[in-house]
Design a protein around this motif. Structure first.
Motif: not given
Lengths: 164, 164
Positions: B63-68
């Motif tokens: 998933r695309v997260t803030d960390d990604v």
């Protein structure tokens, strides 16, 4: 031009060799490895992993973030892992900048203000491994029963050395 | 008992084959791949990647997260990547629970209240790929010049199929 088309072509050859066995969703070794996105680290051959053996989490630096904790909780509580390995590596991109410099660059190039962001750079690689092991150890979402190890991967030799 | 010791032993054999060439820190294909931590997906052989070819980011679900986004900004602005591939897969652990059920389980097993967490589960795999591609496309930190593709990996056959 997109490189993705090349990946699809290479994948056709992989499919021919793959077979069609269904492997279990739960990792066979019960290990989750958190490491860096670096292109010079191929985790499976470096650690002798077969398909189905271990969860592999990767981000810039191999740092322990909220998203890594989210993933580890799913790994442990849904998929049965009970051991975590933190694996950082030599010559890391996260050692090449400071938050302040990078924020200035992004303000200039992308016109976005990220002066309050932490991009999680580090200087000493063994310290960064120990710091991330401590973050895991101190998280209320990672039970004390979980085994945690740390190590450094040398991108020039392929060698993994434990960090205590 | 720790499985980590086995990884160190397997790594000794890997080091013997690795050689000592120094590869550049910048990925040769200029691609960053975001995918799931699943144990049945070995990204490098599945896409024909050699050492040094591409950044690989992995979390629960891909998933695309803030960390990604943090990692991709470093990948692009520090390390020269200009293309992103979002690769989810069949039979994903992120399809096996809801946030509500999982929060109840964690409250019971770990005594931690995560009722306000989003563990990013999903039901339809093609929808989840499109959703994450849209998150990337709409991020002010991902320039419009970046090429974005999406695909699904079949864990039973090894096949990668594009999602439009």
């Amino acid at each position: 031009m997109s490189y993705f088309e090349n990946f699809l072509k290479a994948n056709q050859a992989y499919v021919d060799l793959h077979g069609t066995d269904h492997l279990p969703i739960k990792p066979k070794t019960h290990v989750a490895i958190i490491t860096c996105m670096d292109a010079r680290l191929h985790v499976a051959p470096a650690l002798g992993l077969a398909l189905g053996d271990a969860h592999i989490l990767r981000n810039a630096g191999g740092r322990v973030t909220d998203d890594v904790i989210r993933s580890l909780v799913i790994s442990e509580q849904q998929l049965g892992t009970s051991e975590i390995v933190v694996l950082h590596h030599t010559d890391c991109g996260a050692q090449t900048f400071t938050n302040e410099e990078f924020a200035q660059q992004l303000q200039q190039d992308l016109k976005v203000d990220v002066s309050d962001y932490d991009f999680l750079p580090f200087t000493d690689i063994e310290d960064s491994v120990r710091e991330d092991m401590a973050l895991l150890r101190n998280s209320p979402l990672i039970p004390e029963s979980i085994t945690i190890s740390g190590a450094v991967y040398d991108v020039d030799t392929g060698r993994v050395t434990e960090v205590k």
